[in-house]
Design an enzyme around this catalytic site. Structure first.
Site, PDB file in Angstrom:
ATOM      1  N   ARG A  80       0.825  -1.083   0.091  1.00 19.67           N
ATOM      2  CA  ARG A  80       0.020   0.039   0.078  1.00 19.67           C
ATOM      3  C   ARG A  80       0.801   1.068  -0.029  1.00 19.67           C
ATOM      4  O   ARG A  80       2.008   1.188   0.558  1.00 19.67           O
ATOM      5  CB  ARG A  80      -0.924  -0.206   1.174  1.00 19.67           C
ATOM      6  CG  ARG A  80      -1.820  -0.924   1.226  1.00 19.67           C
ATOM      7  CD  ARG A  80      -2.985  -0.503   2.383  1.00 19.67           C
ATOM      8  NE  ARG A  80      -2.282  -1.190   3.449  1.00 19.67           N
ATOM      9  CZ  ARG A  80      -1.856  -0.478   4.529  1.00 19.67           C
ATOM     10  NH1 ARG A  80      -1.787   0.734   4.282  1.00 19.67           N
ATOM     11  NH2 ARG A  80      -1.180  -0.796   5.454  1.00 19.67           N
ATOM     12  N   TYR A 208      -1.724  -3.552  -7.012  1.00 23.60           N
ATOM     13  CA  TYR A 208      -1.415  -4.319  -5.702  1.00 23.60           C
ATOM     14  C   TYR A 208      -2.381  -4.174  -4.471  1.00 23.60           C
ATOM     15  O   TYR A 208      -2.763  -3.082  -4.061  1.00 23.60           O
ATOM     16  CB  TYR A 208      -0.065  -3.980  -5.186  1.00 23.60           C
ATOM     17  CG  TYR A 208       0.677  -5.227  -4.367  1.00 23.60           C
ATOM     18  CD1 TYR A 208       1.468  -6.408  -5.054  1.00 23.60           C
ATOM     19  CD2 TYR A 208       0.540  -5.029  -2.883  1.00 23.60           C
ATOM     20  CE1 TYR A 208       1.713  -6.991  -4.032  1.00 23.60           C
ATOM     21  CE2 TYR A 208       0.987  -6.316  -2.097  1.00 23.60           C
ATOM     22  CZ  TYR A 208       1.660  -7.146  -2.707  1.00 23.60           C
ATOM     23  OH  TYR A 208       2.090  -8.328  -2.002  1.00 23.60           O
ATOM     24  N   LYS A 217      -9.617  -2.004   1.753  1.00 22.91           N
ATOM     25  CA  LYS A 217      -9.194  -0.964   2.498  1.00 22.91           C
ATOM     26  C   LYS A 217      -9.962   0.531   2.166  1.00 22.91           C
ATOM     27  O   LYS A 217     -10.600   0.974   2.839  1.00 22.91           O
ATOM     28  CB  LYS A 217      -7.696  -0.776   2.337  1.00 22.91           C
ATOM     29  CG  LYS A 217      -6.792  -1.746   2.662  1.00 22.91           C
ATOM     30  CD  LYS A 217      -7.077  -2.316   4.165  1.00 22.91           C
ATOM     31  CE  LYS A 217      -6.144  -3.520   4.595  1.00 22.91           C
ATOM     32  NZ  LYS A 217      -6.455  -4.055   6.125  1.00 22.91           N
ATOM     33  N   HIS A 237     -10.799  -2.095  11.633  1.00 27.39           N
ATOM     34  CA  HIS A 237      -9.640  -3.000  11.172  1.00 27.39           C
ATOM     35  C   HIS A 237      -9.524  -3.894  12.142  1.00 27.39           C
ATOM     36  O   HIS A 237      -8.456  -4.066  12.992  1.00 27.39           O
ATOM     37  CB  HIS A 237      -8.234  -2.081  10.854  1.00 27.39           C
ATOM     38  CG  HIS A 237      -7.295  -2.767  10.119  1.00 27.39           C
ATOM     39  ND1 HIS A 237      -5.921  -2.330  10.492  1.00 27.39           N
ATOM     40  CD2 HIS A 237      -7.225  -3.562   9.177  1.00 27.39           C
ATOM     41  CE1 HIS A 237      -5.127  -3.083   9.620  1.00 27.39           C
ATOM     42  NE2 HIS A 237      -5.633  -3.868   8.868  1.00 27.39           N
ATOM     43  N   SER A 259      -1.173  -3.361  10.517  1.00 24.14           N
ATOM     44  CA  SER A 259      -0.887  -4.402   9.307  1.00 24.14           C
ATOM     45  C   SER A 259       0.124  -5.284   9.475  1.00 24.14           C
ATOM     46  O   SER A 259       0.938  -4.775  10.179  1.00 24.14           O
ATOM     47  CB  SER A 259      -0.869  -3.725   8.018  1.00 24.14           C
ATOM     48  OG  SER A 259      -2.019  -2.688   7.683  1.00 24.14           O
ATOM     49  N   CYS A 261       0.563  -7.564  11.746  1.00 22.29           N
ATOM     50  CA  CYS A 261       0.995  -7.724  13.221  1.00 22.29           C
ATOM     51  C   CYS A 261       0.211  -9.016  13.666  1.00 22.29           C
ATOM     52  O   CYS A 261       0.268  -9.399  14.899  1.00 22.29           O
ATOM     53  CB  CYS A 261       0.622  -6.836  14.106  1.00 22.29           C
ATOM     54  SG  CYS A 261       1.800  -5.398  13.930  1.00 22.29           S
ATOM     55  N   ASP A 286      -9.409  -9.622   9.193  1.00 23.92           N
ATOM     56  CA  ASP A 286      -8.904  -8.137   8.797  1.00 23.92           C
ATOM     57  C   ASP A 286      -9.659  -6.889   8.918  1.00 23.92           C
ATOM     58  O   ASP A 286      -9.500  -5.896   9.597  1.00 23.92           O
ATOM     59  CB  ASP A 286      -8.537  -8.215   7.350  1.00 23.92           C
ATOM     60  CG  ASP A 286      -7.513  -7.090   7.084  1.00 23.92           C
ATOM     61  OD1 ASP A 286      -6.612  -6.699   7.850  1.00 23.92           O
ATOM     62  OD2 ASP A 286      -7.714  -6.349   5.864  1.00 23.92           O
ATOM     63  N   ARG A 375       1.853 -12.147  -0.682  1.00 24.35           N
ATOM     64  CA  ARG A 375       0.673 -12.395  -0.078  1.00 24.35           C
ATOM     65  C   ARG A 375       0.084 -13.742  -0.570  1.00 24.35           C
ATOM     66  O   ARG A 375       0.350 -14.137  -1.773  1.00 24.35           O
ATOM     67  CB  ARG A 375      -0.399 -11.306  -0.387  1.00 24.35           C
ATOM     68  CG  ARG A 375       0.196 -10.043   0.185  1.00 24.35           C
ATOM     69  CD  ARG A 375      -0.272  -9.707   1.453  1.00 24.35           C
ATOM     70  NE  ARG A 375       0.071  -8.582   2.266  1.00 24.35           N
ATOM     71  CZ  ARG A 375      -0.795  -7.998   3.198  1.00 24.35           C
ATOM     72  NH1 ARG A 375      -2.012  -8.414   3.495  1.00 24.35           N
ATOM     73  NH2 ARG A 375      -0.262  -6.763   3.507  1.00 24.35           N
TER      74      ARG A 375
HETATM   75  C1  OXD Z   1      -3.350  -4.334   5.686  1.00 18.68           C
HETATM   76  C2  OXD Z   1      -3.954  -5.654   4.900  1.00 18.68           C
HETATM   77  O1  OXD Z   1      -2.217  -4.056   5.046  1.00 18.68           O
HETATM   78  O2  OXD Z   1      -4.488  -6.215   5.363  1.00 18.68           O
HETATM   79  O3  OXD Z   1      -3.524  -4.028   6.466  1.00 18.68           O
HETATM   80  O4  OXD Z   1      -3.332  -6.111   3.692  1.00 18.68           O
HETATM   81 MN    MN Z   2      -5.250  -5.241   7.334  1.00 14.30          MN
END
Ligand code: OXD
Ligand code: MN
Length: 592
Positions: A80, A208, A217, A237, A259, A261, A286, A375
């Site tokens: 991102r 991406y 998001k 989130h 993100s 974590c 998420d 990913r």
């Molecule tokens: C993030 C995702 O970046 O979930 O939080 O991809």
């Molecule tokens: Mn996320």
């Protein structure tokens, strides 16, 4: 006169509002053809076949990874891009200091200039989707227009995509408009613009993840958080997980972490052998949409239908469920390859990389074999711990909300807020070390309130006020906790094993909610003493556990000073109730 069965109405004829918008975008972008996505398996197979033929996708070892493919993005397009992401509200203050802002007229002009003629020679895909179960009053729909078939394939996994979503849209003619083009994948010509007042998104120049899969998001967090404030709910989130105790009761927890974590791992946690009888069910990994229910509790749905998870670190020891889940029908992005064409990533204990994520022969001198933000995209139903309640139209009731960050020091393993208002302060003060999920420096501590810093579609001050107001209206609010799985000792070693062992902390939270677990009264909230946690079979020494459950008043006085400084950015708009909570914590720290 016989009428044609509903199913045979051509897609472009279902919704006039969508058809008109598609036509205006077609005129602007000039594609060679327009493809309306119906969302069938046959359509997915056809698009996959086309991408395999063009080399945009590579089939992986069919014996060991059946139905799995690999996509490689451009090296300049791997995460991102927060610095290129904007919230475009009429008033700059509505976007707040937490967002980049551009005036809507200026942003539209800029984006329409980029979009003009950008799909010449390409296919324009119309992707209708529903965020949340198709029959849920809490779900919201959108249409993404994109010129990337890879994005379509991801959206087919991540959302309820196709005809049923378009039929739902046709009933109200209300939907979020998401316009996306990969453009030339040029970081100099890349912007992700949000227009919450118009319920629309324009994204150009990236293919991406969160930049391009607009349901995630852009819609389910940035636009939805704005919608949620006007409609009286919360778009967060957060993962949603169900924990069934040995007594057979299931309670649900929603947890917000920045993100990369470990949200996906926590959502599909495997109980340690020393905690027999516990079962874990994943509702979401998420994003959670939270609604006050008629029974006075807070209810959660997962708007997504799949996971776009970070691959590195996944292995059978850390999370067997996650490892098994991505062994079939999974779309990998930016992982490495073994000699026999299996996907490979750092943290996988078996196999060796021979080709790196950029398709070059692997050379350790050039860095990791798989990109740190590589990913997997996989259907949620592939998860062995998938909860059938993910499909419940009213969602699941929450017993606890958890905030967390990645901190070497300061934050103890877990503590509980005194009440909802204090919990809002705890959430608003979350800080975490940055990760590879976004472009930029990794490992620097930044404030990430409610793990929403990159995702809140409006001024944080108004968002915290909304949290406070909403909590005051819920009769049986979930308790609020803070965790830190990432605390380290003086030598930099993690003190807590994490993964399945996190269940000990979650079980304590559920007992707190039931009023059966004890804790010590600390200036920052309620902290369990070692004897308050179930430690049977836990391989953590007594000293380490004491350190994990301690708070250093000196560090915390510094921390509250930094929080105060951070809040200052929000000026007059900061809710006084939030400042009062901070003052109460400061007073307790001064007294203690
Ligand atoms: C993030 C995702 O970046 O979930 O939080 O991809
Ligand atoms: Mn996320």
């Amino acid at each position: 006169m016989a009428t044609a069965p509903h199913d045979f109405t051509a897609l472009p004829q279902l919704s006039r509002a969508v058809a008109e918008w598609v036509e205006s975008v077609r005129q602007l972008t000039q594609p060679a053809q327009v493809h309306w996505c119906e969302g069938s398996q046959a359509e997915v197979r056809k698009l996959t076949g086309e991408l395999l033929a063009s080399g945009e996708l590579m089939a992986l070892n069919a014996q060991q990874f059946p139905g799995c493919n690999l996509a490689r993005s451009k090296p300049n397009d791997v995460a991102r891009v927060e610095h290129l992401t904007f919230v475009c509200t009429r008033s700059k203050d509505d976007a707040g200091p937490n967002n980049n802002w551009m005036a809507p007229d200026e942003a539209h002009a800029k984006m329409d200039g980029l979009f003009a003629g950008c799909m010449r020679g390409r296919t324009l895909y119309v992707v209708p989707y529903c965020m949340g179960p198709l029959d849920s009053p809490y779900s919201r729909c959108g249409v993404e227009i994109t010129d990337s078939a890879y994005v379509v394939l991801n959206m087919a996994i991540m959302t309820r995509m196709g005809r049923p979503a378009l039929e739902r849209i046709a009933r109200t003619e209300r939907f979020v408009k998401g316009l996306h083009s990969i453009g030339e994948i040029d970081p100099e010509r890349r912007f992700i613009m949000h227009f919450p007042e118009e319920l629309s998104i324009k994204s150009f120049g990236s293919g991406y993840g969160g930049n391009a899969l607009l349901g995630k998001k852009c819609h389910a967090l940035r636009i939805a958080s704005w919608q949620a404030r006007t409609e009286g709910w919360l778009a967060e989130h957060m993962l949603i997980v169900g924990l069934q105790s040995p007594r057979g009761e299931t309670h649900y927890i929603a947890a917000a972490f920045p993100s990369a974590c470990g949200k996906t791992n926590l959502a599909m946690l495997i109980p340690p052998d020393s905690m027999p009888g516990w079962k874990v069910f994943t509702v979401g990994d998420d994003i959670a949409w939270l609604h006050p229910g008629p029974d006075g509790r807070l209810w959660a749905i997962n708007p997504e239908a799949g996971y776009f998870g970070v691959v590195p670190g996944t292995n059978p020891e850390t999370n067997r469920n996650a490892y098994d889940m991505i062994r079939r029908d999974t779309l990998f992005t930016n992982v490495a390859l073994t000699a026999d064409n299996r996907p490979w990533w750092e943290g996988l204990k078996s196999g060796e990389p021979t080709i790196d994520w950029q398709g070059r022969p692997y050379d350790p001198k050039r860095g990791p074999a798989a990109h740190p933000n590589s990913r997997f995209t996989v259907a949620a139903k592939r998860n062995p711990s998938y909860s059938p309640h993910s499909e419940d139209p009213t969602g699941v009731p929450l017993s606890a909300i958890v905030f967390g960050g990645r901190r070497r020091e300061v934050a103890p393993l877990v503590y509980e807020a005194r009440d909802w208002a204090h919990g809002v302060l705890v959430g608003a003060s979350v800080a975490s070390e940055t990760t590879a999920a976004a472009t930029g420096q990794v490992g620097v501590v930044r404030r990430d309130p409610m793990a929403m810093q990159p995702f809140c579609g409006y001024n944080f001050a108004d968002y915290w006020r909304h949290w406070l107001d909403l909590g005051a209206k819920i009769k049986r609010p979930p308790r609020i906790f803070h965790v830190n799985w990432f605390r380290r000792d003086a030598h930099g070693k993690f003190l807590w094993p994490g993964f399945g062992e996190n269940l000990r902390v979650l079980a304590w939270m559920l007992d707190r909610s039931a009023g059966t677990a004890r804790a010590a009264d600390a200036p920052i909230g309620w902290i369990p003493r070692p004897e308050d946690l179930n430690t049977t079979g836990l391989q953590v020494g007594a000293d380490a556990l004491r350190e994990l459950l301690s708070m250093d008043p000196v560090l915390w006085r510094k921390e509250t000073g930094e929080i105060r400084e951070y809040f200052r950015r929000y000026g007059e708009r900061l809710p006084p109730a939030l400042l009062r909570e901070l003052e109460k914590t400061e007073a307790r720290l001064a007294a203690g």
